[in-house]
Design a protein around this motif. Structure first.
Motif, short mmCIF file in Angstrom:
data_model
loop_
_atom_site.label_atom_id
_atom_site.label_comp_id
_atom_site.label_asym_id
_atom_site.label_seq_id
_atom_site.Cartn_x
_atom_site.Cartn_y
_atom_site.Cartn_z
N TYR A 102 0.84 -1.19 0.00
CA TYR A 102 0.00 0.00 0.00
C TYR A 102 0.88 1.25 0.00
CZ TYR A 102 -3.88 -2.97 1.59
OH TYR A 102 -4.85 -3.94 1.71
N LEU B 293 -4.98 4.51 2.86
CA LEU B 293 -4.05 3.65 2.14
C LEU B 293 -4.64 3.26 0.78
CD1 LEU B 293 -3.27 3.35 5.20
CD2 LEU B 293 -2.47 1.07 4.61
N LEU C 5 -4.01 0.59 -2.56
CA LEU C 5 -3.37 -0.67 -2.90
C LEU C 5 -2.55 -0.55 -4.18
CD1 LEU C 5 -3.18 -3.72 -2.14
CD2 LEU C 5 -5.15 -4.08 -3.63
N TYR D 202 -0.85 -6.82 -5.06
CA TYR D 202 -1.04 -7.87 -4.09
C TYR D 202 -0.75 -9.22 -4.73
CZ TYR D 202 -5.73 -8.63 -6.12
OH TYR D 202 -6.79 -8.89 -6.96
N LEU E 47 3.51 0.77 2.97
CA LEU E 47 3.19 -0.24 3.97
C LEU E 47 2.95 -1.59 3.30
CD1 LEU E 47 0.85 2.08 5.93
CD2 LEU E 47 2.63 0.75 7.05
N ILE F 138 -6.42 -16.74 1.70
CA ILE F 138 -7.65 -16.07 1.30
C ILE F 138 -8.48 -16.94 0.37
CG2 ILE F 138 -6.58 -13.82 1.58
CD1 ILE F 138 -6.54 -13.59 -1.47
N ALA G 153 -11.89 -18.66 6.24
CA ALA G 153 -10.80 -17.95 6.93
C ALA G 153 -11.12 -16.47 7.02
CB ALA G 153 -9.49 -18.16 6.19
N LYS G 154 -10.69 -15.88 8.10
CA LYS G 154 -10.84 -14.44 8.25
C LYS G 154 -9.65 -13.78 7.55
CE LYS G 154 -12.89 -14.97 12.81
NZ LYS G 154 -12.71 -14.70 14.25
N ASN G 155 -9.94 -12.96 6.57
CA ASN G 155 -8.87 -12.29 5.84
C ASN G 155 -8.42 -11.06 6.60
OD1 ASN G 155 -7.07 -11.54 3.85
ND2 ASN G 155 -8.61 -10.42 2.69
N ILE G 156 -7.81 -11.30 7.77
CA ILE G 156 -7.32 -10.21 8.60
C ILE G 156 -5.93 -9.84 8.13
CG2 ILE G 156 -6.73 -9.49 10.92
CD1 ILE G 156 -8.73 -11.55 11.96
N GLN G 157 -5.75 -8.59 7.76
CA GLN G 157 -4.45 -8.14 7.27
C GLN G 157 -3.64 -7.55 8.42
OE1 GLN G 157 -4.42 -5.79 3.69
NE2 GLN G 157 -5.98 -7.06 2.70
N TYR G 158 -2.36 -7.96 8.46
CA TYR G 158 -1.41 -7.47 9.45
C TYR G 158 -0.34 -6.69 8.73
CZ TYR G 158 -3.74 -10.87 12.41
OH TYR G 158 -4.69 -11.58 13.10
N PHE G 159 0.09 -5.59 9.36
CA PHE G 159 0.96 -4.64 8.69
C PHE G 159 2.36 -4.59 9.29
CE2 PHE G 159 -1.54 -2.23 5.62
CZ PHE G 159 -2.81 -2.72 5.90
N GLY G 160 3.34 -4.28 8.42
CA GLY G 160 4.67 -3.95 8.87
C GLY G 160 4.74 -2.50 9.33
N ALA G 161 5.94 -2.07 9.73
CA ALA G 161 6.12 -0.73 10.30
C ALA G 161 6.28 0.35 9.24
CB ALA G 161 7.32 -0.72 11.24
#
Lengths: 117, 108
Positions: A35, A43, A45, A48, A90, A97, A102-110
């Protein structure tokens, strides 16, 4: 520690130069995302990837390129064709997916802050 | 594509006050997440809530999918709650569409 690692934190690009931003995850996630965030904005996109050796353009792919040779790595190259690259970038990942349960929960870097010299 | 609107755009609170942030979306969704972006830019997941109600400490969220909105409640706010709160939604493609965020400043 499990997580998403982006490097470098700060990056400077000279005019006409290509630069590559690194994103590595050890969460065993299938999907990865890039992103772009401009000041005061949400953000957007860029690209991906749902699986190794496959990726799709997002909403603002022009001037960027990616590769997905390994499950844990999804580097982003900002090419010289991207005329306004200054932004906060990001990387995120999410679990399988393709699994509709499944829960498409996105986790982010710093994040990586890119500026033009 | 799906449109996401967040309100208010900015909010200033005194420590200890309560607040409600709203997220409206234009189509049915399979995914809705609330994030907090801290002053260093890190995005932290708060809730995965495509429908229903969840609570986590002083935070809670409710999504009414049939009416296409979600609410994030912050109670007894603290200065560490300051930052930008984003709502992001996903449809059939599993891509997330982000709102423009609510900038929250909690003053001591």
């Amino acid at each position: 520690d499990g997580g998403i690692t982006q490097s470098p934190k700060y990056l400077f690009r000279k005019e006409g130069q290509n630069v590559t931003l690194s994103c590595e995850q050890n969460l065993n996630h299938d999907a990865m995302y890039w992103y772009r965030q401009d000041p005061g904005q949400g953000l957007r996109l860029i690209y991906y990837s749902q699986i190794v050796n496959d990726f799709q353009k997002g909403d603002i792919a022009e001037g960027y390129s990616v590769s997905r040779e390994k499950k844990e790595s999804f580097p982003l190259t900002v090419t010289s064709a991207q005329k306004n690259p200054t932004a906060f970038y990001l990387c995120a990942s999410s679990i399988d997916i393709w699994d509709s349960l499944a829960k498409n929960i996105q986790y982010f870097g710093a994040g990586t802050r890119l500026s033009v010299l | 594509g799906i449109q996401v609107e967040q309100s208010p755009p900015d909010l200033i609170l005194q420590e200890g006050a309560n607040s409600t942030l709203r997220c409206n979306f234009s189509d049915s969704v399979n995914n809705l997440q609330w994030f907090h972006q801290n002053p260093w830019g890190q995005l932290i997941n708060l809730f995965y809530i495509p429908s229903g109600t969840k609570q986590n400490g002083r935070l809670s969220a409710t999504t009414v999918a049939t009416e296409r909105y979600s609410l994030l409640y912050i109670s007894s706010s603290q200065t560490t709650d300051s930052g930008v709160y984003f709502c992001a939604v996903g449809g059939a493609t599993n891509k997330l569409i982000f709102g423009t965020g609510t900038l929250l400043a909690v003053q001591p």
